[in-house]
Design a protein around this motif. Structure first.
Motif, PDB file in Angstrom:
ATOM      1  N   ASP A 170       7.286  -8.932  81.415  1.00 47.75           N
ATOM      2  CA  ASP A 170       8.278  -8.398  80.583  1.00 47.75           C
ATOM      3  C   ASP A 170       8.147  -8.755  79.041  1.00 47.75           C
ATOM      4  N   TRP A 171       8.893  -7.461  78.600  1.00 52.19           N
ATOM      5  CA  TRP A 171       8.504  -8.322  76.534  1.00 52.19           C
ATOM      6  C   TRP A 171       8.882  -9.179  76.603  1.00 52.19           C
ATOM      7  N   VAL A 172       8.476 -10.545  75.120  1.00 48.82           N
ATOM      8  CA  VAL A 172       9.237 -11.280  75.189  1.00 48.82           C
ATOM      9  C   VAL A 172      10.198 -11.524  74.711  1.00 48.82           C
ATOM     10  N   GLU A 173      11.030 -12.394  74.921  1.00 47.46           N
ATOM     11  CA  GLU A 173      12.623 -11.955  74.525  1.00 47.46           C
ATOM     12  C   GLU A 173      12.326 -12.580  73.298  1.00 47.46           C
ATOM     13  N   LEU A 174      13.248 -11.686  72.464  1.00 46.41           N
ATOM     14  CA  LEU A 174      13.607 -11.902  70.597  1.00 46.41           C
ATOM     15  C   LEU A 174      15.124 -11.794  70.508  1.00 46.41           C
ATOM     16  N   GLU A 175      15.213 -12.016  69.354  1.00 46.81           N
ATOM     17  CA  GLU A 175      16.610 -11.785  68.335  1.00 46.81           C
ATOM     18  C   GLU A 175      16.074 -10.388  67.672  1.00 46.81           C
ATOM     19  N   GLU A 176      17.088  -9.750  67.235  1.00 44.86           N
ATOM     20  CA  GLU A 176      16.250  -8.045  67.552  1.00 44.86           C
ATOM     21  C   GLU A 176      16.545  -8.434  66.071  1.00 44.86           C
ATOM     22  N   THR A 177      16.676  -9.469  65.198  1.00 47.65           N
ATOM     23  CA  THR A 177      16.234  -9.433  63.586  1.00 47.65           C
ATOM     24  C   THR A 177      15.063 -10.001  63.585  1.00 47.65           C
ATOM     25  N   SER A 178      14.166 -10.372  64.462  1.00 47.06           N
ATOM     26  CA  SER A 178      12.826 -10.883  64.615  1.00 47.06           C
ATOM     27  C   SER A 178      11.840  -9.857  63.733  1.00 47.06           C
ATOM     28  N   PRO A 179      10.349 -10.135  63.277  1.00 46.11           N
ATOM     29  CA  PRO A 179       9.503  -9.313  62.332  1.00 46.11           C
ATOM     30  C   PRO A 179       9.477  -8.823  63.469  1.00 46.11           C
ATOM     31  N   CYS A 180       8.661  -7.781  63.027  1.00 47.16           N
ATOM     32  CA  CYS A 180       7.883  -6.627  64.030  1.00 47.16           C
ATOM     33  C   CYS A 180       6.312  -5.707  63.307  1.00 47.16           C
ATOM     34  N   GLY A 181       6.691  -5.983  62.025  1.00 45.49           N
ATOM     35  CA  GLY A 181       5.471  -5.394  61.607  1.00 45.49           C
ATOM     36  C   GLY A 181       5.841  -6.011  60.023  1.00 45.49           C
ATOM     37  N   ILE A 182       4.425  -5.426  59.306  1.00 40.99           N
ATOM     38  CA  ILE A 182       4.130  -5.613  57.825  1.00 40.99           C
ATOM     39  C   ILE A 182       3.405  -4.643  57.741  1.00 40.99           C
ATOM     40  N   CYS A 183       4.251  -3.979  56.040  1.00 36.77           N
ATOM     41  CA  CYS A 183       3.304  -3.779  55.964  1.00 36.77           C
ATOM     42  C   CYS A 183       3.061  -3.340  53.992  1.00 36.77           C
ATOM     43  N   TYR A 184       2.133  -3.391  53.601  1.00 35.17           N
ATOM     44  CA  TYR A 184       2.122  -3.844  52.163  1.00 35.17           C
ATOM     45  C   TYR A 184       2.399  -2.482  51.590  1.00 35.17           C
ATOM     46  N   THR A 185       2.644  -2.385  49.847  1.00 36.84           N
ATOM     47  CA  THR A 185       2.718  -1.430  48.660  1.00 36.84           C
ATOM     48  C   THR A 185       1.138  -1.361  48.501  1.00 36.84           C
ATOM     49  N   SER A 186       0.878  -0.800  48.099  1.00 43.78           N
ATOM     50  CA  SER A 186      -0.164   0.009  47.627  1.00 43.78           C
ATOM     51  C   SER A 186      -0.529  -1.338  46.180  1.00 43.78           C
ATOM     52  N   GLY A 187       0.318  -1.583  44.960  1.00 47.97           N
ATOM     53  CA  GLY A 187      -0.342  -2.262  44.651  1.00 47.97           C
ATOM     54  C   GLY A 187      -0.947  -1.461  43.548  1.00 47.97           C
ATOM     55  N   THR A 188      -0.054  -0.431  43.152  1.00 43.02           N
ATOM     56  CA  THR A 188      -1.125   0.135  41.908  1.00 43.02           C
ATOM     57  C   THR A 188      -0.866  -0.947  40.423  1.00 43.02           C
TER      58      THR A 188
END
Ligand code: ADP
Length: 541
Positions: A170-188
């Protein structure tokens, strides 16, 4: 009043569960990094993703840990896409095209505990291994036969790692507001900044993106994300497709037109990528007299899509172009150009003009344009202003920043400049830092570039402002010619002059063999300016 409806936390594992249960056998075809084409389905991806969760937990991953994932678009990547958040961890997508220093920065800054990578990308990690301060284990997404020798200690083989597990989890139970992913901006400019997507934001964003006036995906579609999953949340396709039960074709590493064309042949009805990919694809189709019988829609965004690309796809190949605007900070969808009745009612030229805009936002996103004093500007299709956004998929605060990235009313400054017309269609005219200001008026660099690129011998165009003693700045065009062509500067300026006032027409045309690009394939005007400085460029008198 008592609560009348169920609590149904919007965690992304439920998206995959839905696809596995109701669209079990919908095919997922993938070009593996080892070479062969592989076939699987949503049912099997779910089992594999659950094995990934089980394996990560067995290795000591706990809720909230960050895992860096550097991988091409394959079915294994889908397993990890769901397996990482399913274990309660956070999926930090890594773009292999980033400079080594940027990769080191973002991996250390996000505190990635594990890395999960495709085997061909090992040399990139080897090159920076000594500088990574938080990574404990590296998992290589292949089988034993393809495990390479490496200077990285104790590499873990993905297929062997999953072997002992059964997917009964069973997927780990989480609050829906938990972090799911991180993506960095390219930082020009400055260090890259981390955008943290939550389970809730990804789910609601995927729902909004799938709507008929947006991606319009359904269980009858076969979607091919050419845009990598590591670019701006993969434009939501790895969430939106299972959410509606679309099949998927994952093109792997090979982005050449010939390889992509081969993958389109698996019944792809919907595909998505930045304009450069499609310009090369159209050249390939034309040169080899090829057709696209199954393809219905192509989503083009990330940079402004040239009119000729839209026209050729629609008129010569019967493929509808969806011109889109978005950004990493918006999960990434902002707007998509689909036709409201007002646009359908126009003639062919009017509709094509409308497609030069990037259309309108879905429910859950609100937009406005303002002047420098933050006064809201009119929706007249002419007045350019700073574009602000608000919504469920829009950034509140960058990773580890002390302050929110929004103003007191919750508006996020996109850094883009745009017009909005009476139908709510947005035209991106510039990035704030690229705006050309001449004699107190703004000239849209994107519109100049689009006009220049319509010249048949122009392959790429960049418009930039050069400091001018009287006018503040004057525009110039920097052009890369089509192979074996030498377009005439005056011809290009004449063409531009057809759609611009005289004072807006660039003062000069500079030809270069190539333009500098960012890791996400955009023209880097910062680097371009540096090149012109080293060439000691001066405006003509
Ligand atoms: P990166 O800079 O890392 O590539 P994003 O993919 O988030 O980051 O880039 C978002 C930016 O790309 C937008 O803010 C905008 O300037 C530009 N952009 C995206 N789509 C379009 C479009 N259709 N037309 C013009 N500019 C676009």
């Amino acid at each position: 009043m008592a609560v009348g409806m169920q609590d149904f936390p919007l965690t992304v594992g439920k998206i995959l569960d839905h696809a596995a249960k109701y669209h079990t056998k919908r095919k997922i075809i993938s070009r593996s990094i080892e070479g062969p084409i592989t076939k699987t389905n949503w049912g099997e991806v779910q089992v594999q993703a659950k094995k990934v969760s089980q394996a990560l937990i067995s290795l000591g991953i706990r809720t909230g840990d960050v895992i860096g994932v550097m991988a091409w678009n394959t079915s294994r990547h889908l397993e990890v896409w769901y397996g990482v958040p399913g274990a309660g961890a956070v999926n930090h997508t890594l773009n292999p095209r980033l400079f080594a220093d940027q990769l080191v920065y973002i991996i250390n800054h996000a505190e990635d505990r594990f890395l999960i990578i495709d085997f061909d990308l090992i040399p990139i990690i080897e090159g920076i291994w000594d500088r990574l301060t938080t990574v404990e284990k590296v998992i290589v997404m292949t089988n034993r036969a393809h495990m390479p020798q490496s200077s990285i200690p104790d590499l873990i083989c993905y297929e062997e790692l999953l072997e002992p597990f059964d997917g009964n989890f069973d997927w780990v139970e989480l609050e829906e507001t938990s972090p799911c992913g991180i993506c960095y901006t390219s930082g020009t400019t400055g260090d890259p900044k981390g955008v943290i997507y939550t389970h809730r934001s990804n789910t609601l964003h995927a729902l909004a993106a799938s709507a008929p006036d947006m991606l319009g995906l359904s269980s009858n579609d076969v979607a091919m994300p050419v845009v990598p999953l590591f670019h701006a949340n993969g434009w939501s396709i790895a969430y939106s497709a299972p959410l509606v039960g679309s099949g998927l074709v994952m093109p792997g590493r090979d982005m050449t037109p010939a390889a992509l064309f081969e993958m389109l042949d698996y019944g792809v009805t919907f595909t998505a990528a930045v304009p450069t990919i499609w310009m090369l694809m159209l050249q390939h189709l034309q040169a080899n007299d090829l057709h696209l019988p199954a393809l219905e829609r192509v989503l083009i965004g990330g940079s402004s899509c040239p009119r000729a690309v839209i026209e050729t796809f629609q008129n010569d190949y019967g493929v509808q172009v969806l011109h889109a605007w978005g950004m990493t900070e918006m999960s990434p969808l902002g707007t998509i150009c689909t036709f409201k009745p007002e646009i359908t009612a126009l003639d062919a030229v009017g509709r094509l003009d409308a497609q030069g805009t990037t259309g309108h936002p879905p429910y859950s996103i609100d937009l406005r344009i303002t002047d420098d004093t933050d006064q809201e500007l009119p929706w007249d299709g002419q007045t350019q202003g700073k574009l602000w956004a608000k919504g469920v998929g829009v950034l509140q605060r960058y990773l580890k920043h002390d302050e929110d990235a929004v103003d007191k009313d919750g508006w996020f400054d996109t850094g883009d400049v745009a017009t909005i017309d009476e139908n709510g269609y947005i035209r991106i005219t510039d990035r704030s830092k690229d705006v050309i200001k001449s004699g107190g008026e703004w000239i849209s660099s994107i519109s100049l570039e689009n006009a220049a690129i319509a010249h048949p011998e122009v392959a790429e165009a960049a418009a930039i402002g050069i400091a001018h003693p009287k006018w503040d700045e004057r525009p110039i065009l920097v052009i890369v010619a089509m192979p074996n062509k030498t377009p005439d500067a005056n011809d290009i300026l004449d063409l531009v002059g057809k759609s611009f006032a005289k004072w807006q027409v660039p003062d000069d045309v500079v030809f270069l063999d190539e333009l500098p690009h960012t890791a996400t394939g955009k023209i880097s005007k910062l680097e371009l300016r540096k090149i012109l400085i080293t060439q000691n460029y001066k405006l003509p008198e």
